[in-house]
Structure formats: C-alpha cells, structure tokens
Design a protein around this motif. Structure first.
Motif, PDB file in Angstrom:
ATOM      1  N   ASN A   1      30.538  26.628 109.207  1.00 61.71           N
ATOM      2  CA  ASN A   1      29.940  25.873 110.304  1.00 61.71           C
ATOM      3  C   ASN A   1      29.080  24.782 109.697  1.00 61.71           C
ATOM      4  OD1 ASN A   1      28.206  24.928 112.412  1.00 61.71           O
ATOM      5  ND2 ASN A   1      28.670  26.789 113.575  1.00 61.71           N
ATOM      6  N   LYS A   2      29.606  23.567 109.686  1.00 60.65           N
ATOM      7  CA  LYS A   2      28.914  22.474 109.003  1.00 60.65           C
ATOM      8  C   LYS A   2      27.609  22.108 109.697  1.00 60.65           C
ATOM      9  CE  LYS A   2      29.733  17.911 107.016  1.00 60.65           C
ATOM     10  NZ  LYS A   2      30.716  16.806 106.846  1.00 60.65           N
ATOM     11  N   SER A   3      27.594  22.121 111.020  1.00 59.92           N
ATOM     12  CA  SER A   3      26.394  21.702 111.754  1.00 59.92           C
ATOM     13  C   SER A   3      25.250  22.683 111.538  1.00 59.92           C
ATOM     14  CB  SER A   3      26.694  21.566 113.241  1.00 59.92           C
ATOM     15  OG  SER A   3      27.084  22.816 113.786  1.00 59.92           O
ATOM     16  N   GLN A   4      25.587  23.967 111.363  1.00 62.20           N
ATOM     17  CA  GLN A   4      24.557  24.974 111.131  1.00 62.20           C
ATOM     18  C   GLN A   4      24.429  25.329 109.644  1.00 62.20           C
ATOM     19  OE1 GLN A   4      25.019  28.377 113.702  1.00 62.20           O
ATOM     20  NE2 GLN A   4      25.019  27.153 115.564  1.00 62.20           N
ATOM     21  N   THR A   5      25.177  24.649 108.822  1.00 58.53           N
ATOM     22  CA  THR A   5      25.205  24.906 107.359  1.00 58.53           C
ATOM     23  C   THR A   5      25.268  26.404 107.073  1.00 58.53           C
ATOM     24  OG1 THR A   5      22.782  24.797 107.152  1.00 58.53           O
ATOM     25  CG2 THR A   5      24.026  22.753 106.808  1.00 58.53           C
ATOM     26  N   SER A   6      26.251  27.050 107.713  1.00 61.61           N
ATOM     27  CA  SER A   6      26.389  28.494 107.535  1.00 61.61           C
ATOM     28  C   SER A   6      27.799  28.858 107.113  1.00 61.61           C
ATOM     29  CB  SER A   6      26.025  29.240 108.820  1.00 61.61           C
ATOM     30  OG  SER A   6      26.979  28.960 109.836  1.00 61.61           O
ATOM     31  N   PHE A   7      27.922  30.018 106.519  1.00 64.01           N
ATOM     32  CA  PHE A   7      29.223  30.537 106.077  1.00 64.01           C
ATOM     33  C   PHE A   7      29.122  32.053 106.141  1.00 64.01           C
ATOM     34  CE2 PHE A   7      33.344  30.037 104.516  1.00 64.01           C
ATOM     35  CZ  PHE A   7      33.573  30.695 103.318  1.00 64.01           C
ATOM     36  N   HIS A   8      29.090  32.593 107.347  1.00 62.58           N
ATOM     37  CA  HIS A   8      28.899  34.025 107.554  1.00 62.58           C
ATOM     38  C   HIS A   8      30.197  34.793 107.312  1.00 62.58           C
ATOM     39  CE1 HIS A   8      25.121  32.724 108.895  1.00 62.58           C
ATOM     40  NE2 HIS A   8      25.337  32.669 110.200  1.00 62.58           N
ATOM     41  N   LEU A   9      30.041  35.964 106.717  1.00 57.53           N
ATOM     42  CA  LEU A   9      31.178  36.832 106.383  1.00 57.53           C
ATOM     43  C   LEU A   9      31.292  37.925 107.434  1.00 57.53           C
ATOM     44  CD1 LEU A   9      33.304  37.590 104.099  1.00 57.53           C
ATOM     45  CD2 LEU A   9      31.533  39.132 103.230  1.00 57.53           C
ATOM     46  N   ARG A  10      32.505  38.224 107.874  1.00 55.63           N
ATOM     47  CA  ARG A  10      32.695  39.225 108.924  1.00 55.63           C
ATOM     48  C   ARG A  10      33.867  40.149 108.581  1.00 55.63           C
ATOM     49  NH1 ARG A  10      32.607  34.309 112.081  1.00 55.63           N
ATOM     50  NH2 ARG A  10      30.509  33.947 112.901  1.00 55.63           N
ATOM     51  N   LYS A  11      33.743  41.376 109.118  1.00 57.38           N
ATOM     52  CA  LYS A  11      34.871  42.302 109.061  1.00 57.38           C
ATOM     53  C   LYS A  11      34.825  43.123 110.347  1.00 57.38           C
ATOM     54  CE  LYS A  11      37.379  45.617 106.235  1.00 57.38           C
ATOM     55  NZ  LYS A  11      37.523  46.296 104.923  1.00 57.38           N
ATOM     56  N   PRO A  12      35.941  43.246 111.062  1.00 57.91           N
ATOM     57  CA  PRO A  12      35.916  43.916 112.366  1.00 57.91           C
ATOM     58  C   PRO A  12      35.721  45.424 112.279  1.00 57.91           C
ATOM     59  CG  PRO A  12      38.141  43.169 111.832  1.00 57.91           C
ATOM     60  CD  PRO A  12      37.246  42.623 110.765  1.00 57.91           C
ATOM     61  N   SER A  13      36.090  46.040 111.148  1.00 57.70           N
ATOM     62  CA  SER A  13      35.990  47.488 111.032  1.00 57.70           C
ATOM     63  C   SER A  13      35.831  47.851 109.552  1.00 57.70           C
ATOM     64  CB  SER A  13      37.242  48.160 111.617  1.00 57.70           C
ATOM     65  OG  SER A  13      37.209  49.555 111.423  1.00 57.70           O
ATOM     66  N   VAL A  14      34.655  48.335 109.192  1.00 56.98           N
ATOM     67  CA  VAL A  14      34.397  48.581 107.769  1.00 56.98           C
ATOM     68  C   VAL A  14      34.812  49.988 107.360  1.00 56.98           C
ATOM     69  CG1 VAL A  14      32.538  46.899 107.616  1.00 56.98           C
ATOM     70  CG2 VAL A  14      32.007  49.272 108.204  1.00 56.98           C
ATOM     71  N   HIS A  15      35.070  50.122 106.057  1.00 58.35           N
ATOM     72  CA  HIS A  15      35.420  51.412 105.458  1.00 58.35           C
ATOM     73  C   HIS A  15      34.380  51.790 104.423  1.00 58.35           C
ATOM     74  CE1 HIS A  15      39.303  51.063 107.407  1.00 58.35           C
ATOM     75  NE2 HIS A  15      39.408  49.853 106.914  1.00 58.35           N
ATOM     76  N   ILE A  16      34.352  53.068 104.093  1.00 57.25           N
ATOM     77  CA  ILE A  16      33.422  53.542 103.073  1.00 57.25           C
ATOM     78  C   ILE A  16      33.553  52.726 101.794  1.00 57.25           C
ATOM     79  CG2 ILE A  16      32.823  55.488 101.569  1.00 57.25           C
ATOM     80  CD1 ILE A  16      31.910  55.942 104.371  1.00 57.25           C
ATOM     81  N   SER A  17      34.780  52.356 101.465  1.00 56.83           N
ATOM     82  CA  SER A  17      35.046  51.628 100.225  1.00 56.83           C
ATOM     83  C   SER A  17      34.479  50.213 100.217  1.00 56.83           C
ATOM     84  CB  SER A  17      36.556  51.562  99.967  1.00 56.83           C
ATOM     85  OG  SER A  17      37.204  50.917 101.045  1.00 56.83           O
ATOM     86  N   ASP A  18      34.002  49.748 101.362  1.00 52.79           N
ATOM     87  CA  ASP A  18      33.385  48.408 101.426  1.00 52.79           C
ATOM     88  C   ASP A  18      31.938  48.413 100.955  1.00 52.79           C
ATOM     89  OD1 ASP A  18      35.171  47.768 104.495  1.00 52.79           O
ATOM     90  OD2 ASP A  18      35.671  47.093 102.453  1.00 52.79           O
ATOM     91  N   THR A  19      31.385  49.591 100.697  1.00 55.71           N
ATOM     92  CA  THR A  19      30.019  49.676 100.185  1.00 55.71           C
ATOM     93  C   THR A  19      29.938  48.964  98.847  1.00 55.71           C
ATOM     94  OG1 THR A  19      29.524  51.746 101.325  1.00 55.71           O
ATOM     95  CG2 THR A  19      28.244  51.255  99.341  1.00 55.71           C
ATOM     96  N   ALA A  20      29.094  47.925  98.790  1.00 52.53           N
ATOM     97  CA  ALA A  20      29.009  47.078  97.594  1.00 52.53           C
ATOM     98  C   ALA A  20      27.939  46.018  97.828  1.00 52.53           C
ATOM     99  CB  ALA A  20      30.356  46.400  97.315  1.00 52.53           C
ATOM    100  N   GLU A  21      27.746  45.170  96.824  1.00 52.02           N
ATOM    101  CA  GLU A  21      26.851  44.014  96.927  1.00 52.02           C
ATOM    102  C   GLU A  21      27.716  42.789  97.183  1.00 52.02           C
ATOM    103  OE1 GLU A  21      23.485  44.658  96.090  1.00 52.02           O
ATOM    104  OE2 GLU A  21      22.759  42.654  96.586  1.00 52.02           O
TER     105      GLU A  21
END
Lengths: 113, 113
Positions: free
Chosen positions: A68-88
């Motif tokens: 989003n250029k106007s808001q200078t944002s780049f948010h990351l999304r996932k609709p359904s997380v798994h245990i294996s997504d635990t990380a930095e």
C-alpha cells in the motif's frame, strides 16, 4: 534515509486462526519490499517480495502481502495458521538502486494449539 | 544444488582475539553480502562484494573487514573482538549486485567471552 517498523514484537494466535503481521516503511525514494521467516537456529528464508506490478503478492506456505503505497505499508497475512508457522518474521526493504537489505526488528509469531 | 554454506556454525572467542568466518555462495552467484544479527534484533548490513570488489559497506568499525575470492567465496574478519560482537553472522548470496534475490546461509553463531 530509510526505516522499517514492525509494529508488533510478538503475536500469539490460535491454530487455524487468521493472522496479520504489520510492517510500515519510510524512504525518500522508491523501494522493493520483502518478508523473510527465520526458524529457531536457522538463517532467513524468503517468503515473498514486491518489486513491481500487482500490489497483492503471494508467497510460500500460504502467505500473502499487500503493498500500500499511500500508507507505506506491506502487511503480511495468512488466512489459517499452523503450528509449523511459529517463527520470527522480518520485513525488509531495498531502496531502488541500492544493494543492501534493511530489516525491521522482527515479529515473533507463536501459534497456540 | 547446495545452498549458501557458512563455516563454522558456532564459535567461541575471547575478547581481543581475531575471528574469520567463511561463506560459499550458491553456484553461479557472484554477489556475497554479510549481515550481523544481534539477539532480538533484525539483521544489519555489514558488507557486499560483487566480482571480488567491495560494493557496499554498512556502519561498522574498521575492525570488520572482508574479501571475496576468485571462486566467489568470501571471508569476514573481525579484529580485537568485543563482547558486543557476539551475534549470528549471516551470509547471503545473489546472482546480481541488486539483492532482490538474496539467499541466506544458516549463519555462524559467534560468542565472545
């Protein structure tokens, strides 16, 4: 000068719930944007990147991000997380014409069973 | 194909000593960059080398130096080690100078005591 702000240092979320990790940047010139993931005791793995074109970028492991250029944002999304997504997770930018990645301070995603 | 390999994986040194860290890039990649990741922080850019020439330097003291060899492997040297040099040192390789396709190694964990 450039900066990357990851607004949440820690995000706990229940398994199969959606998640959004926020990233804002500032730069006097145009940038390329990246999300990397780091599992414990490992290096960085590229999840996705925005260089040009469609502002919705799809990456590996079911993640996506929207530039989003106007808001200078780049948010990351996932609709359904798994245990294996635990990380930095790290948001990063490169100013066009520059060579080095500039990273945020990271968001620790913890998926709760 | 092998990814980016770094050696050693772990290292313990005493204050005032010197250390050499090594990195082998992905075959065909001519750019190697070094990053320092202090615990709880995002990686910070130290150096980039492309075709054996320094192409970028981050805000690190002269105690830090690097070089790239004809086979594109690289060494990072740190002299007069301080406790604050304790960190994960990451190497990234890329086919071009612009690091929009950077692949990271597993890192070298340096502990200074």
């Amino acid at each position: 000068a450039q900066s990357v702000t990851q607004l949440d240092s820690q995000v706990p979320v229940f398994e199969e719930a959606p998640v959004e990790l926020r990233c804002n940047y500032s730069s006097s010139v145009s940038v390329y944007l990246f999300w990397y993931v780091q599992y414990p005791n490992q290096g960085l793995q590229l999840l996705l990147k925005y260089l040009s074109g469609s502002t919705l970028v799809k990456g590996i492991n079911g993640f996506e991000a929207e530039f989003n250029k106007s808001q200078t944002s780049f948010h990351l999304r996932k609709p359904s997380v798994h245990i294996s997504d635990t990380a930095e997770y790290f948001c990063a930018v490169i100013q066009t014409g520059a060579n080095n990645l500039f990273f945020g301070t990271g968001t620790r995603l913890t998926v709760i069973p | 194909d092998a990814g980016v390999t770094q050696s050693p994986t772990h290292l313990i040194k005493t204050r005032g000593q010197h250390v050499t860290l090594r990195c082998s890039p992905i075959s065909g990649h001519k750019s190697v960059s070094w990053y320092q990741q202090v615990l709880g922080q995002g990686p910070q850019f130290i150096f980039q080398y492309y075709e054996k020439e320094e192409r970028g330097r981050g805000n690190f003291p002269d105690r830090f130096s690097a070089r790239q060899f004809p086979n594109y492997s690289s060494e990072l040297n740190v002299n007069a080690l301080l406790l604050g040099d304790s960190a994960l040192y990451l190497c990234a390789s890329s086919p071009r100078t612009e690091n929009t396709e950077a692949f990271f190694g597993q890192g070298t964990r340096l502990t200074v005591v």
